[in-house]
Design an enzyme around this catalytic site. Structure first.
Site, PDB file in Angstrom:
ATOM      1  N   HIS A   1       0.819  -1.205   0.000  1.00 22.39           N
ATOM      2  CA  HIS A   1       0.000   0.000   0.000  1.00 22.39           C
ATOM      3  C   HIS A   1       0.862   1.268   0.000  1.00 22.39           C
ATOM      4  O   HIS A   1       0.565   2.217  -0.717  1.00 22.39           O
ATOM      5  CB  HIS A   1      -0.915  -0.009   1.231  1.00 22.39           C
ATOM      6  CG  HIS A   1      -1.889   1.111   1.266  1.00 22.39           C
ATOM      7  ND1 HIS A   1      -3.120   1.050   0.643  1.00 22.39           N
ATOM      8  CD2 HIS A   1      -1.815   2.341   1.820  1.00 22.39           C
ATOM      9  CE1 HIS A   1      -3.762   2.177   0.830  1.00 22.39           C
ATOM     10  NE2 HIS A   1      -3.000   2.993   1.544  1.00 22.39           N
TER      11      HIS A   1
ATOM     12  N   LYS B   1      -7.818  13.635  -6.742  1.00 20.70           N
ATOM     13  CA  LYS B   1      -7.220  12.327  -6.483  1.00 20.70           C
ATOM     14  C   LYS B   1      -8.329  11.326  -6.222  1.00 20.70           C
ATOM     15  O   LYS B   1      -9.390  11.686  -5.712  1.00 20.70           O
ATOM     16  CB  LYS B   1      -6.320  12.435  -5.239  1.00 20.70           C
ATOM     17  CG  LYS B   1      -5.910  11.128  -4.610  1.00 20.70           C
ATOM     18  CD  LYS B   1      -4.476  10.780  -4.927  1.00 20.70           C
ATOM     19  CE  LYS B   1      -4.120   9.399  -4.420  1.00 20.70           C
ATOM     20  NZ  LYS B   1      -3.682   9.405  -3.031  1.00 20.70           N
TER      21      LYS B   1
ATOM     22  N   ASP C   1      -6.407   7.939 -11.061  1.00 20.00           N
ATOM     23  CA  ASP C   1      -6.846   6.569 -11.278  1.00 20.00           C
ATOM     24  C   ASP C   1      -6.816   5.780  -9.994  1.00 20.00           C
ATOM     25  O   ASP C   1      -6.204   6.182  -9.013  1.00 20.00           O
ATOM     26  CB  ASP C   1      -5.947   5.881 -12.299  1.00 20.00           C
ATOM     27  CG  ASP C   1      -4.559   5.714 -11.751  1.00 20.00           C
ATOM     28  OD1 ASP C   1      -4.388   4.945 -10.794  1.00 20.00           O
ATOM     29  OD2 ASP C   1      -3.633   6.376 -12.260  1.00 20.00           O
TER      30      ASP C   1
ATOM     31  N   GLU D   1      -9.034   7.345  -4.528  1.00 19.19           N
ATOM     32  CA  GLU D   1      -8.414   6.346  -3.662  1.00 19.19           C
ATOM     33  C   GLU D   1      -9.416   5.241  -3.332  1.00 19.19           C
ATOM     34  O   GLU D   1     -10.615   5.455  -3.342  1.00 19.19           O
ATOM     35  CB  GLU D   1      -7.914   7.003  -2.378  1.00 19.19           C
ATOM     36  CG  GLU D   1      -6.877   6.189  -1.643  1.00 19.19           C
ATOM     37  CD  GLU D   1      -5.958   7.091  -0.821  1.00 19.19           C
ATOM     38  OE1 GLU D   1      -4.755   7.108  -1.119  1.00 19.19           O
ATOM     39  OE2 GLU D   1      -6.461   7.781   0.077  1.00 19.19           O
ATOM     40  N   SER D   2      -8.879   4.060  -3.036  1.00 18.86           N
ATOM     41  CA  SER D   2      -9.749   2.910  -2.746  1.00 18.86           C
ATOM     42  C   SER D   2      -9.895   2.708  -1.248  1.00 18.86           C
ATOM     43  O   SER D   2      -8.997   3.059  -0.478  1.00 18.86           O
ATOM     44  CB  SER D   2      -9.110   1.654  -3.331  1.00 18.86           C
ATOM     45  OG  SER D   2      -7.888   1.391  -2.670  1.00 18.86           O
ATOM     46  N   HIS D   3     -11.028   2.162  -0.828  1.00 19.96           N
ATOM     47  CA  HIS D   3     -11.180   1.682   0.550  1.00 19.96           C
ATOM     48  C   HIS D   3     -11.931   0.358   0.512  1.00 19.96           C
ATOM     49  O   HIS D   3     -12.952   0.176   1.178  1.00 19.96           O
ATOM     50  CB  HIS D   3     -11.880   2.721   1.425  1.00 19.96           C
ATOM     51  CG  HIS D   3     -11.146   2.997   2.695  1.00 19.96           C
ATOM     52  ND1 HIS D   3     -11.759   3.315   3.872  1.00 19.96           N
ATOM     53  CD2 HIS D   3      -9.819   2.983   2.970  1.00 19.96           C
ATOM     54  CE1 HIS D   3     -10.848   3.513   4.811  1.00 19.96           C
ATOM     55  NE2 HIS D   3      -9.673   3.302   4.282  1.00 19.96           N
ATOM     56  N   ASN D   4     -11.384  -0.566  -0.281  1.00 25.11           N
ATOM     57  CA  ASN D   4     -12.088  -1.803  -0.600  1.00 25.11           C
ATOM     58  C   ASN D   4     -12.198  -2.770   0.569  1.00 25.11           C
ATOM     59  O   ASN D   4     -13.303  -3.156   0.957  1.00 25.11           O
ATOM     60  CB  ASN D   4     -11.383  -2.500  -1.766  1.00 25.11           C
ATOM     61  CG  ASN D   4     -11.284  -1.594  -2.985  1.00 25.11           C
ATOM     62  OD1 ASN D   4     -12.077  -0.660  -3.134  1.00 25.11           O
ATOM     63  ND2 ASN D   4     -10.310  -1.833  -3.846  1.00 25.11           N
ATOM     64  N   HIS D   5     -11.075  -3.147   1.134  1.00 25.52           N
ATOM     65  CA  HIS D   5     -11.125  -4.151   2.209  1.00 25.52           C
ATOM     66  C   HIS D   5     -11.902  -3.637   3.416  1.00 25.52           C
ATOM     67  O   HIS D   5     -12.806  -4.319   3.910  1.00 25.52           O
ATOM     68  CB  HIS D   5      -9.707  -4.570   2.619  1.00 25.52           C
ATOM     69  CG  HIS D   5      -8.960  -5.324   1.555  1.00 25.52           C
ATOM     70  ND1 HIS D   5      -8.568  -4.721   0.380  1.00 25.52           N
ATOM     71  CD2 HIS D   5      -8.536  -6.600   1.495  1.00 25.52           C
ATOM     72  CE1 HIS D   5      -7.923  -5.619  -0.366  1.00 25.52           C
ATOM     73  NE2 HIS D   5      -7.896  -6.770   0.291  1.00 25.52           N
TER      74      HIS D   5
END
Ligand SMILES: Nc1ncnc2c1ncn2[C@@H]1O[C@H](COP(=O)(O)OP(=O)(O)O)[C@@H](O)[C@H]1O
Ligand SMILES: [Mg+2]
Lengths: 220, 736, 79, 79
Positions: B48, B90, B494, B92-96
């Site tokens: 990360h 920007k 992205d 950003e992911s917060h998948n988990h």
């Protein structure tokens, strides 16, 4: 016409409110921090803006309702001068007891944001004189706790005295008797969930909110 | 023979670092790391934070251009929008976290991306969200959708930044790993941008925001670990977001940024205090001396390890110019936020931490950053699938049913149930949001007549079947959507969501998507200025479809010239820009009607994409177009249905030529736009197209209250709306 | 010292959350649920050791802020 | 039969509401307040009369719906 907008921690429509007031009066309102204990000398009109004061924690408007500036706002109201609360501002006015009833969680339990058709119920007030009674207008709503509740006695009194100023044309939140906005007995304190300050520009929410500010402040 | 510091076992070491990386840490320190140091190495070298698997590929992205003020490398990208103003954004992911605790996971994702933007001195003006959920009938889907949407709304609505758009897909490939990608956009004066770089020795390090608790310890490493069925048990304390504190933090930080007190600033994101301090030290080439006893703490007897790894939200780290602390203290006290000087920058080039009077960490900073592992993981190219053209497929028995089937399908159906829960109007500058018929959201630059156009795009089923074309298409569609509202596309951010990079074919998907995206960015002059990578989106060996989400930003110089697809009147001439070969590979039609997901996606010809787009934008600026809608998922049939529903005016299409009707209606050929043109302008625009060498086909005329094709197929707008609005409420069990 | 405060909606006051909870429980097959009401539980850590004095103060906190007398009742336990 | 359920955040989980409440009480001059935590109070009316069986069912309701096991604990009293 001197205006003041009260800013609480978590207010987020304070800038929008100021823009609307300035657009109509040509004069920028004073932005008054909640820690103040007095309104600026000679304030004619006070607006409590929308937002999430204190994060809407505990009860919407509860903590703002006990902040330092509130006694000054009450005094202003008791002097018969106009006070407008929009969305969270409405919730705060209710918590301070300046307006009756309560605003509960929306019946759907969801936050609801949409352009809501309203009916002007009483155009003979200082807040609504720019409209005509029964006119349909469209004003954006955006709230999680706008479900107006009061006992029947209070509701009957509100309706009997023509203190219901706006009703939803199609009820988005479960409000008793489709109530969207009300005034106090004296008619100088008004609260509404819809956001007239988001409807003052044809390309950004429409212009149906302008008449409210013009009624109150007279066009610039 | 591996050496261990006191109290460290092989097991503890293994739980923090792969063995080769552990040896490297020992080398750097010249001794075995203690637990605090081990923790710091493990988060700084996690996927990360270090991008160790992706860095070699990300280098391929074009990241410069005359409008780029700041590319990748800071908290967010910065582009020039004229008049001395800059746009900062920007994704950003917060998948988990969102899979484990949907509400808080999504909420803290929004909070984190907002901080990346206002950390740079920008006032956030818009939020977007790109969501991918599992199959609608999967037992977990309803609860995940409900929690994620409530969380995004709960946070964004409270901080008072409008959530103006996004995208939502449903596919079994996300059953075990949903994707929650949030994008934030902000505005600042171009000469008032704040960076992580700029620190000098002897400057105070000031902590502000919420107190530190034991939240999400090892979230940064968790975000880089594959799931298995026990993950539910192994989870660290979930981070809880406090949007009220975030709102105060935005106002307080912008107030401080209006002064001349700041040398450098970083939000505390993943790996909180560790990554924020190390990043600023590294970029400023200074050392750090911090006394952890001074860190505002929420819980009793927190260890140095916990404080350095905590992911408590709503925290920022400033390095101030000497003597300016009081200015900061006054502002943060006014906003009732914690503020404390916790150390200072030094000339040692080392990160030295003390706790309870003892030195608990002493790491040389340069190696920590520079010797961070970087892998050239082996990767395999995907085997291209054959194209699927219309003439290979039998026509649908009933076209009306086919059109309705597409419009009620999960991906094409109305997402009103979702965006109705987002405040899209706060700040009173929203010109177009989810509810409006436009291919991109539009937010006015406050106090001006300029508009920022924003879109998020990615077609995972294309990337799955052909990562290179899929990568190109994601960028091309974002560019097309901005063009369709009359904007000049500027740049993208992205969010690269993929499975386990230790598998050749997954790493191959990543490499090839980057390859395709890079080519598109190059040709369309649409550079990458920020982004984020999320790997290991995989459960029990099942990886998500490759999902390189693209967030595109463009500028509308004059809002009065913005375009949408809602203004269509009877008599308007309907035209399609671009040619149609009837590509049905990996199309929605193939999936919904033939229950097939195979086939090569429509090829993307970037030169044609640019030529057609520039033509359309030019005609929009000339005022010769009344409505414009890009053609993508579901092809012409979907675009025409949406235009009819939005305008309330029927569209009557006529198909000529020998391309089979289902190819013409449902083909997903790229670089196409559906236009409605006032009859008076029809001749002129056709001539202009001819001169520009742009294929422009008249395909019908507006009128009536239905979508009709060749006078035979007839689907009423009422029926279209009924099915299109029915999917989400039904999914959520709230259908009337 | 600790104070534990229960805040309930007065009888007759609309309770959308409670209604939704009851509905959801029935959908899950818990048909024995006749009705549900949702209230708040607030726990305070207090300095000082005079329980009675403290309780009087907590009463005051409830009047002033923690409960809305128009729609809510409250009860206090000291521990 | 009645069931009274307390739902509170697990120790260590941030409680934004509690923090804000504590702050507001201090602003009102209640300086004895060290900290506040806010939880939910849910009261159910249930048919049937076997308290133990009912309690087991209510446990089940909490697991399935009333509490979020990731961040919340709960306790049940039957009355
Ligand atoms: N896929 C990507 N494309 C472009 N830039 C990227 C990508 N992934 C990460 N970056 C850049 O790397 C830097 C670190 O990314 P990240 O760790 O997500 O930022 P932050 O720590 O602020 O969340 C940022 O400047 C980001 O823009
Ligand atoms: Mg950051």
């Amino acid at each position: 016409m001197k205006s003041a907008v009260i800013v609480f921690p978590g207010s987020n429509c304070d800038r929008d409110a100021a823009m609307a007031i300035e657009k109509v009066t040509g004069a920028a309102p004073a932005m008054v921090w909640h820690q103040e204990t007095e309104l600026p000398e000679g304030t004619d009109f006070v607006m409590l803006p929308g937002g999430f004061s204190y994060g809407d924690y505990l009860r919407c408007g509860a903590m703002a309702g006990v902040s330092h500036i509130i006694p000054a706002v009450k005094a202003h109201a008791e002097a018969g001068k106009p006070v407008l609360g929009v969305c969270n501002g409405f919730q705060i006015l209710i918590e301070t007891g300046l307006l009756p009833g309560a605003l509960m969680r929306n019946a759907s339990l969801h936050f609801v944001c949409e352009k809501a058709p309203l009916r002007v119920e009483n155009a003979n007030t200082q807040f609504t004189s720019g409209y005509s009674t029964n006119r349909e207008i469209v004003i954006p709503i955006a709230h999680h706790d706008g479900n107006y509740f009061a006992d029947d006695e209070t509701l009957n009194a509100l309706e009997g005295d023509g203190r219901v100023l706006f009703r939803y044309a199609s009820n988005p939140n479960g409000s008793a008797r489709d109530i969207a906005g009300i005034a106090n007995e004296r008619g100088n304190v008004m609260g509404m969930m819809p956001h007239p300050e988001r409807a003052i520009d044809a390309d950004h929410g429409g212009t149906d909110g302008l008449a409210l500010f013009e009624s109150l402040l007279g066009s610039a | 023979m591996t050496q261990f510091a006191e109290g460290i076992t092989q097991e503890i070491a293994d739980s923090h670092l792969p063995r080769d990386e552990y040896e490297k840490a020992v080398e750097i320190l010249g001794r075995a790391p203690n637990l605090v140091e081990l923790g710091i190495f493990s988060v700084m070298w996690s996927e990360h934070c270090s991008y160790k698997s992706s860095r070699v590929h990300l280098k391929k992205f074009p990241t410069t251009g005359e409008k780029v003020i700041q590319g990748p490398g800071e908290n967010a990208g910065v582009v020039d929008i004229g008049d001395g103003q800059a746009c900062i954004f920007k994704m950003e992911s917060h998948n988990h976290p969102s899979y484990i605790e949907p509400y808080q996971g999504a909420a803290t994702g929004v909070g984190g991306i907002l901080r990346d933007v206002f950390t740079m001195g920008a006032r956030p003006i818009a939020l977007m969200n790109a969501l991918r959920f599992g199959a609608p009938d999967h037992p977990k889907t309803r609860q995940l959708v409900s929690g994620v949407v409530a969380g995004i709304g709960g946070y964004g609505n409270c901080v008072g930044v409008p959530t103006v758009g996004g995208e939502t897909n449903f596919h079994a490939g996300y059953n075990g790993n949903i994707l929650v990608n949030a994008m934030a956009v902000g505005l600042a004066d171009a000469d008032k941008i704040f960076y992580a770089r700029g620190a000098e020795p002897g400057q105070p390090i000031v902590y502000v925001g919420s107190k530190t608790g034991r939240d999400g310890i090892h979230g940064a490493t968790m975000a880089s670990a594959e799931f298995d069925d026990e993950s539910d048990e192994k989870r660290p304390t979930v981070q809880v977001g406090d949007p009220f504190v975030e709102k105060k933090l935005i106002e307080a930080c912008l107030e401080l940024m209006a002064t001349d007190a700041i040398a450098a600033v970083q939000d505390m994101g993943a790996a909180g205090l560790t990554s924020s301090s190390v990043e600023m030290a590294g970029k400023g080439q200074v050392g750090l001396l911090m006394d952890l006893d001074k860190v505002p703490q929420r819980e009793d007897n927190m260890s140095a390890y916990e404080m350095m790894l905590s992911e408590s939200q709503e925290r920022m780290l400033f390095i101030l110019k000497p003597g300016k602390e009081q200015i900061a203290f006054d502002i943060f006290n006014k906003w009732e936020l914690d503020v404390a000087t916790i150390g200072e920058t030094t000339e040692t080039g080392r990160m030295v931490l003390t706790h309870n009077g003892e030195t608990v960490c002493d790491i040389p900073l340069d190696p920590l950053a520079e010797d961070a592992p970087m892998y050239e993981r082996p990767w395999a190219r995907a085997i291209p699938e054959p194209a699927v053209l219309a003439d290979e497929l039998s026509q649908p028995k009933d076209y009306e049913e086919a059109i309705l089937t597409l419009m009620v399908s999960p991906d094409l159906s109305s997402k009103r149930w979702i965006w109705r829960q987002y405040d899209r109007h706060v700040m009173a500058d929203t010109s177009a949001s989810s509810e409006d018929p436009a291919d991109a959201a539009i937010v006015r630059v406050h106090g001006s007549n300029k508009g920022i156009a924003i879109t998020t795009d990615c077609t995972p089923r294309y990337c799955e079947n052909h990562p290179i074309e899929g990568g190109k298409q994601a960028v091309a569609e974002a560019w097309r959507n901005l063009t369709a509202v009359g904007a000049d596309p500027i740049a993208i951010t992205d969010c690269m969501n993929f499975g386990n990079p230790e598998k050749d074919h997954i790493m191959g998907q990543f490499a090839e998507c980057v390859e395709g995206m890079s080519e598109a960015c190059e040709v369309l002059n649409f550079p990458v200025v920020s982004g984020n990578v999320s790997l290991y989106n995989e459960t029990n060996g099942f990886a998500i479809p490759p999902t390189p989400a693209v967030g595109g930003v463009g500028l509308i110089p004059d809002l009065s010239k913005r375009m949408g697809f809602g203004c269509v009147a009877a008599g308007d001439i309907l035209m399609v820009v671009g040619d149609t070969e009837g590509h049905l590979g990996a199309s929605i039609y193939l999936r919904e009607m033939e229950k097939r997901e195979d086939g090569c996606p429509p090829p993307v010809d970037l030169a044609v994409e640019k030529r057609n787009g520039d033509f359309v934008r030019g005609e929009i600026r000339k005022g010769s177009i009344k409505a414009c809608h890009d053609l993508s998922d579901g092809g012409l049939a979907a675009a025409a249905s949406e235009m009819a529903m939005a305008s309330g005016t029927g569209l009557n299409l006529v198909h000529e030529g020998d391309l089979p009707l289902h190819g013409w209606l449902f083909g997903e050929d790229q670089a196409r736009y559906l236009l409605a043109v006032d009859e008076a302008n029809a001749k002129a625009i056709r001539k202009a197209a001819k001169d520009a060498g742009v294929p422009l086909h008249v395909i019908g005329i507006a009128g009536g209250d239905a979508l009709t094709i060749n006078g035979m197929i007839d689907v009423s707008i009422a029926d279209l709306k009924a099915v299109n609005e029915s999917f989400m409420p039904t999914l959520m069990g709230e259908a009337e | 010292m600790k104070a534990r405060i229960h805040v309930y909606l007065k009888p007759g006051v609309l309770d959308p959350q409670g209604a939704a909870v009851a509905g959801a429980l029935k959908n899950l097959g818990f048909n024995e649920v006749e009705s549900a009401r949702q209230g708040k539980l607030i726990e305070l850590d207090l300095t000082g050791d005079d329980a009675d004095a403290a309780k009087a103060r907590v009463e005051d906190m409830c009047q002033k802020l923690l409960a809305n007398p128009v729609i809510e009742n409250f009860s206090i336990e000291m521990a």
